[in-house]
Design a protein around this motif. Structure first.
Motif, PDB file in Angstrom:
ATOM      1  N   THR A  45      40.703  36.150  51.478  1.00 22.07           N
ATOM      2  CA  THR A  45      41.575  37.157  52.419  1.00 22.07           C
ATOM      3  C   THR A  45      42.680  37.939  51.522  1.00 22.07           C
ATOM      4  N   ARG A  46      43.122  38.874  52.362  1.00 25.48           N
ATOM      5  CA  ARG A  46      44.283  39.240  51.426  1.00 25.48           C
ATOM      6  C   ARG A  46      45.629  38.527  51.572  1.00 25.48           C
ATOM      7  N   SER A  49      44.953  36.012  48.451  1.00 23.02           N
ATOM      8  CA  SER A  49      45.060  36.982  47.202  1.00 23.02           C
ATOM      9  C   SER A  49      46.398  37.132  46.864  1.00 23.02           C
ATOM     10  N   ALA A  89      51.055  45.285  46.850  1.00 14.30           N
ATOM     11  CA  ALA A  89      50.458  45.439  47.977  1.00 14.30           C
ATOM     12  C   ALA A  89      50.877  46.094  49.043  1.00 14.30           C
ATOM     13  N   PRO A  99      46.193  40.051  56.926  1.00 12.53           N
ATOM     14  CA  PRO A  99      46.371  38.732  55.951  1.00 12.53           C
ATOM     15  C   PRO A  99      45.016  38.174  56.192  1.00 12.53           C
ATOM     16  N   GLN A 101      42.067  39.685  56.760  1.00 10.50           N
ATOM     17  CA  GLN A 101      40.780  40.807  56.401  1.00 10.50           C
ATOM     18  C   GLN A 101      40.235  40.210  54.797  1.00 10.50           C
ATOM     19  N   ASP A 102      38.999  40.207  54.667  1.00 11.77           N
ATOM     20  CA  ASP A 102      38.421  39.932  53.547  1.00 11.77           C
ATOM     21  C   ASP A 102      39.139  40.918  52.329  1.00 11.77           C
ATOM     22  N   CYS A 103      39.452  40.407  51.260  1.00  8.72           N
ATOM     23  CA  CYS A 103      39.902  41.158  50.035  1.00  8.72           C
ATOM     24  C   CYS A 103      38.901  41.457  49.333  1.00  8.72           C
ATOM     25  N   GLN A 107      40.475  45.552  45.617  1.00 10.66           N
ATOM     26  CA  GLN A 107      41.683  45.340  45.995  1.00 10.66           C
ATOM     27  C   GLN A 107      42.481  44.232  45.310  1.00 10.66           C
ATOM     28  N   ILE A 108      41.428  43.202  44.866  1.00 13.31           N
ATOM     29  CA  ILE A 108      42.056  42.279  44.128  1.00 13.31           C
ATOM     30  C   ILE A 108      42.538  42.878  42.696  1.00 13.31           C
ATOM     31  N   PHE A 111      45.710  44.567  43.118  1.00 14.21           N
ATOM     32  CA  PHE A 111      46.900  43.832  43.152  1.00 14.21           C
ATOM     33  C   PHE A 111      47.304  43.164  41.661  1.00 14.21           C
TER      34      PHE A 111
END
Length: 119
Positions: A45-46, A49, A89, A99, A101-103, A107-108, A111
């Protein structure tokens, strides 16, 4: 190189990620999931991550996270505050960080890139 072996039942000792998981656990970067497994095939997840990044390279934030969907006692509260404070982020709008939500892979890596830019 990790000093020990993997302590999570769902991480086979001969897997390509076993040493990385052992290293991350030894260095306090991961504690695994609430049920005592690592969850190698789970989607991050966000919140998870930014927590992994924060534990690997962050310093204590000087502000609170300020998002309505990240409780002060959440596992990722300090990590979210650190990520925002350091430009790693940001929220998704409307005072939300999302937080749970799938990342996405994009996005990863964003980050990671931003974290290393501020290192």
């Amino acid at each position: 190189t990790p000093k020990g072996t993997v302590s999570f039942a769902d991480v086979p000792a001969d897997s390509y990620y076993a040493k990385a998981v052992a290293w991350a656990a030894e260095n306090g970067i991961t504690n695994g999931l609430a049920d005592g497994i690592f969850g190698a095939n789970s989607t991050c997840t966000r919140g998870q991550s930014v927590t992994l990044l924060y534990r690997a390279m962050g310093t204590a934030p000087t502000t609170v996270n300020g998002f309505t969907d990240v409780a002060a006692d959440s596992f990722c509260a300090d990590a979210v505050a650190w990520a925002v404070e350091n430009g790693v982020a940001s929220g998704i709008g409307g005072g939300l960080f999302a937080p749970d939500q799938d990342c996405a892979r994009g996005q990863i890596v964003a980050f990671l890139y931003r974290a290393y830019q501020n290192k």
